[in-house]
Design a protein around this motif. Structure first.
Motif, PDB file in Angstrom:
ATOM      1  N   SER A   1       6.615   6.289   7.943  1.00  0.00           N
ATOM      2  CA  SER A   1       6.140   6.381   6.568  1.00  0.00           C
ATOM      3  C   SER A   1       7.372   6.682   5.737  1.00  0.00           C
ATOM      4  CB  SER A   1       5.095   7.487   6.426  1.00  0.00           C
ATOM      5  OG  SER A   1       4.682   7.603   5.082  1.00  0.00           O
ATOM      6  N   GLY A   2       7.876   5.666   5.040  1.00  0.00           N
ATOM      7  CA  GLY A   2       9.206   5.783   4.465  1.00  0.00           C
ATOM      8  C   GLY A   2      10.223   5.783   5.592  1.00  0.00           C
ATOM      9  N   SER A   3      10.946   6.874   5.738  1.00  0.00           N
ATOM     10  CA  SER A   3      11.937   6.982   6.814  1.00  0.00           C
ATOM     11  C   SER A   3      11.561   8.048   7.828  1.00  0.00           C
ATOM     12  CB  SER A   3      13.318   7.305   6.214  1.00  0.00           C
ATOM     13  OG  SER A   3      13.765   6.254   5.388  1.00  0.00           O
ATOM     14  N   ARG A   4      10.266   8.426   7.882  1.00  0.00           N
ATOM     15  CA  ARG A   4       9.843   9.519   8.770  1.00  0.00           C
ATOM     16  C   ARG A   4       8.645   9.089   9.617  1.00  0.00           C
ATOM     17  NH1 ARG A   4       9.279  14.900   5.282  1.00  0.00           N
ATOM     18  NH2 ARG A   4       9.796  15.867   7.299  1.00  0.00           N
ATOM     19  N   VAL A   5       8.623   9.530  10.862  1.00  0.00           N
ATOM     20  CA  VAL A   5       7.465   9.322  11.727  1.00  0.00           C
ATOM     21  C   VAL A   5       6.364  10.269  11.271  1.00  0.00           C
ATOM     22  CG1 VAL A   5       6.591   9.413  14.096  1.00  0.00           C
ATOM     23  CG2 VAL A   5       8.961   8.717  13.666  1.00  0.00           C
ATOM     24  N   PRO A   6       5.142   9.773  11.003  1.00  0.00           N
ATOM     25  CA  PRO A   6       4.066  10.644  10.522  1.00  0.00           C
ATOM     26  C   PRO A   6       3.695  11.716  11.543  1.00  0.00           C
ATOM     27  CG  PRO A   6       3.533   8.329  10.160  1.00  0.00           C
ATOM     28  CD  PRO A   6       4.747   8.358  11.050  1.00  0.00           C
ATOM     29  N   ALA A   7       3.235  12.847  11.042  1.00  0.00           N
ATOM     30  CA  ALA A   7       2.936  13.995  11.899  1.00  0.00           C
ATOM     31  C   ALA A   7       1.866  13.693  12.944  1.00  0.00           C
ATOM     32  CB  ALA A   7       2.515  15.186  11.030  1.00  0.00           C
TER      33      ALA A   7
ATOM     34  N   VAL B   1      11.310  -1.419   2.772  1.00  0.00           N
ATOM     35  CA  VAL B   1      10.234  -0.743   2.043  1.00  0.00           C
ATOM     36  C   VAL B   1      10.839   0.476   1.373  1.00  0.00           C
ATOM     37  CG1 VAL B   1       8.006   0.416   2.180  1.00  0.00           C
ATOM     38  CG2 VAL B   1       8.457  -1.564   3.645  1.00  0.00           C
ATOM     39  N   ASP B   2      10.766   0.513   0.053  1.00  0.00           N
ATOM     40  CA  ASP B   2      11.386   1.569  -0.742  1.00  0.00           C
ATOM     41  C   ASP B   2      12.869   1.733  -0.400  1.00  0.00           C
ATOM     42  OD1 ASP B   2       9.011   2.026  -2.067  1.00  0.00           O
ATOM     43  OD2 ASP B   2       8.411   3.686  -0.762  1.00  0.00           O
ATOM     44  N   GLY B   3      13.526   0.598  -0.168  1.00  0.00           N
ATOM     45  CA  GLY B   3      14.952   0.593   0.076  1.00  0.00           C
ATOM     46  C   GLY B   3      15.366   0.831   1.511  1.00  0.00           C
ATOM     47  N   ALA B   4      14.441   1.233   2.375  1.00  0.00           N
ATOM     48  CA  ALA B   4      14.768   1.498   3.783  1.00  0.00           C
ATOM     49  C   ALA B   4      14.535   0.241   4.608  1.00  0.00           C
ATOM     50  CB  ALA B   4      13.904   2.630   4.325  1.00  0.00           C
ATOM     51  N   PRO B   5      15.528  -0.209   5.374  1.00  0.00           N
ATOM     52  CA  PRO B   5      15.334  -1.393   6.214  1.00  0.00           C
ATOM     53  C   PRO B   5      14.226  -1.161   7.235  1.00  0.00           C
ATOM     54  CG  PRO B   5      17.661  -0.808   6.069  1.00  0.00           C
ATOM     55  CD  PRO B   5      16.895   0.336   5.484  1.00  0.00           C
TER      56      PRO B   5
ATOM     57  N   ASP C   1       0.806  -1.219   0.000  1.00  0.00           N
ATOM     58  CA  ASP C   1       0.000   0.000   0.000  1.00  0.00           C
ATOM     59  C   ASP C   1       0.842   1.273   0.000  1.00  0.00           C
ATOM     60  OD1 ASP C   1      -1.886  -1.937   0.258  1.00  0.00           O
ATOM     61  OD2 ASP C   1      -2.759  -1.197   2.120  1.00  0.00           O
ATOM     62  N   HIS C   2       1.983   1.228   0.676  1.00  0.00           N
ATOM     63  CA  HIS C   2       2.781   2.444   0.852  1.00  0.00           C
ATOM     64  C   HIS C   2       4.187   2.299   0.298  1.00  0.00           C
ATOM     65  CE1 HIS C   2      -0.199   3.040   4.371  1.00  0.00           C
ATOM     66  NE2 HIS C   2      -0.601   3.721   3.311  1.00  0.00           N
ATOM     67  N   GLY C   3       4.317   1.659  -0.849  1.00  0.00           N
ATOM     68  CA  GLY C   3       5.629   1.561  -1.466  1.00  0.00           C
ATOM     69  C   GLY C   3       5.897   0.181  -2.027  1.00  0.00           C
ATOM     70  N   THR C   4       7.173  -0.107  -2.195  1.00  0.00           N
ATOM     71  CA  THR C   4       7.609  -1.414  -2.685  1.00  0.00           C
ATOM     72  C   THR C   4       8.366  -2.128  -1.577  1.00  0.00           C
ATOM     73  OG1 THR C   4       7.798  -0.615  -4.960  1.00  0.00           O
ATOM     74  CG2 THR C   4       8.998  -2.622  -4.393  1.00  0.00           C
ATOM     75  N   ALA C   5       7.870  -3.280  -1.190  1.00  0.00           N
ATOM     76  CA  ALA C   5       8.488  -4.058  -0.114  1.00  0.00           C
ATOM     77  C   ALA C   5       9.330  -5.172  -0.705  1.00  0.00           C
ATOM     78  CB  ALA C   5       7.415  -4.639   0.805  1.00  0.00           C
ATOM     79  N   LYS C   6      10.432  -5.464  -0.028  1.00  0.00           N
ATOM     80  CA  LYS C   6      11.288  -6.577  -0.420  1.00  0.00           C
ATOM     81  C   LYS C   6      11.608  -7.411   0.816  1.00  0.00           C
ATOM     82  CE  LYS C   6      13.607  -4.429  -4.382  1.00  0.00           C
ATOM     83  NZ  LYS C   6      14.932  -4.119  -4.997  1.00  0.00           N
ATOM     84  N   LEU C   7      11.574  -8.709   0.648  1.00  0.00           N
ATOM     85  CA  LEU C   7      12.066  -9.646   1.650  1.00  0.00           C
ATOM     86  C   LEU C   7      13.354 -10.248   1.109  1.00  0.00           C
ATOM     87  CD1 LEU C   7       8.790 -11.451   2.790  1.00  0.00           C
ATOM     88  CD2 LEU C   7      10.218  -9.934   4.179  1.00  0.00           C
TER      89      LEU C   7
END
Length: 308
Positions: free
Chosen positions: A175-181, A59-63, A39-45
């Motif tokens: 959300s990505g690499s940031r804590v949502p507001a 998710v989107d390259g971020a561990p 839902d919020h990007g591209t996930a990889k295992l």
């Protein structure tokens, strides 16, 4: 005593089953990476070549998480070990806990708690239904784990949780690499205090760097709501030498500071537990942030949280 879990859209996990391979079964294939749009990007295992059933989730390259299905007490990420220390010190060894996890990832800490404190009751909230589906399909939970998954917004789940219903809240929402507001305001801190039992503890994974504008505001939010605060982080982060993780703790009861300090100091990458006057100096003139002024956590420097 267990209260009902937070009102949520409960995520149905596939029933665990194990087929009889029979005498002609072939050896299992080597694990291969899995990539899926969620839902919020591209996930990889990504399988760990050194551990047969261990996986890194990005998710989107971020561990996001690391899980060893054969050894759920193996915690690869340093900040996750610090959160585990808090769980270890929350009650006598082996005693079950009621825990609300905000943010699911690959369910590393819920698996850890199920292994170290059997019969704990855990509710895991994650807004990304696709990510939950990926994780439960490829990294299934053990039977009778006591872990319930909910595809729901973290703030909404917290506000819907029963009053004084849980022993701990673990927040690791990015959300990505940031804590949502919506998870950075004083109203959010008040919602956490309402959901915790009197002895309960809130623990959050945050990330910042000097001059710590975001972290100072987070501490100010929780200092205005909770009686006791602490911060666990590596000295290099606390001294402002680099961007990194910091675990914020808040409770109305006294925190087990000495035991946490001992555990954090013994890690492969030692951390310090700050509290009292050092935290008051760090907060300085920072003020609690209302919902109307809340901002997400800062963008990490390029390459800080990424997999090549």
């Amino acid at each position: 005593m267990h209260n009902e879990p937070p009102a949520a859209d409960e995520f149905a996990t596939p029933a665990a089953h194990q087929a009889d391979p029979g005498p002609a079964a072939t050896p299992p294939e080597e694990p291969v990476p899995v990539t899926r749009a969620v839902d919020h990007g591209t996930a990889k295992l990504l399988p760990d070549v050194d551990r047969p059933r261990a996986w890194l989730l990005t998710v989107d390259g971020a561990p996001q998480s690391y899980v060893d299905l054969d050894e759920p007490t193996h915690l690869e990420f340093e900040y996750v070990r610090r959160l585990a220390h808090v769980l270890d010190e929350a009650a006598p060894a082996g005693e079950p806990l009621d825990v609300l996890h905000l943010g699911g990832g690959a369910l590393t800490l819920p698996r850890y708690l199920a292994a170290t404190r059997p019969h704990s009751r855990q509710d895991v909230v994650d807004a990304d239904r696709g990510l939950l589906a990926l994780v439960t399909e490829h990294l299934p939970l053990p039977a009778d784990s006591g872990i319930r998954l909910h595809a729901q917004d973290a703030r909404a789940a917290l506000e819907a949780a029963p009053e004084s219903g849980v022993d701990m809240i673990i927040a690791d929402v990015f959300s990505g690499s940031r804590v949502p507001a919506q998870l950075t305001s004083v109203e959010y801190a008040r919602a956490a205090a309402r959901a915790l039992r009197p002895h309960g503890c809130y623990a959050a994974n945050l990330a910042d760097s000097a001059p710590f504008d975001f972290l100072r505001r987070q501490l100010a939010n929780f200092a205005g709501v909770f009686a006791h605060l602490a911060l666990i982080a590596e000295p290099s982060v606390l001294r402002g030498r680099r961007f990194g993780n910091a675990v914020l703790l808040a409770s109305q009861a006294e925190l087990p500071l000495a035991d946490l300090a001992r555990r954090a100091a013994a890690d492969a990458f030692p951390a310090r537990v700050e509290h009292g006057a050092p935290l008051r100096r760090l907060i300085a003139d920072a003020r609690p942030v209302p919902d109307t002024e809340a901002l997400p956590s800062p963008v990490p420097p390029e390459g800080t949280f990424s997999v090549g």
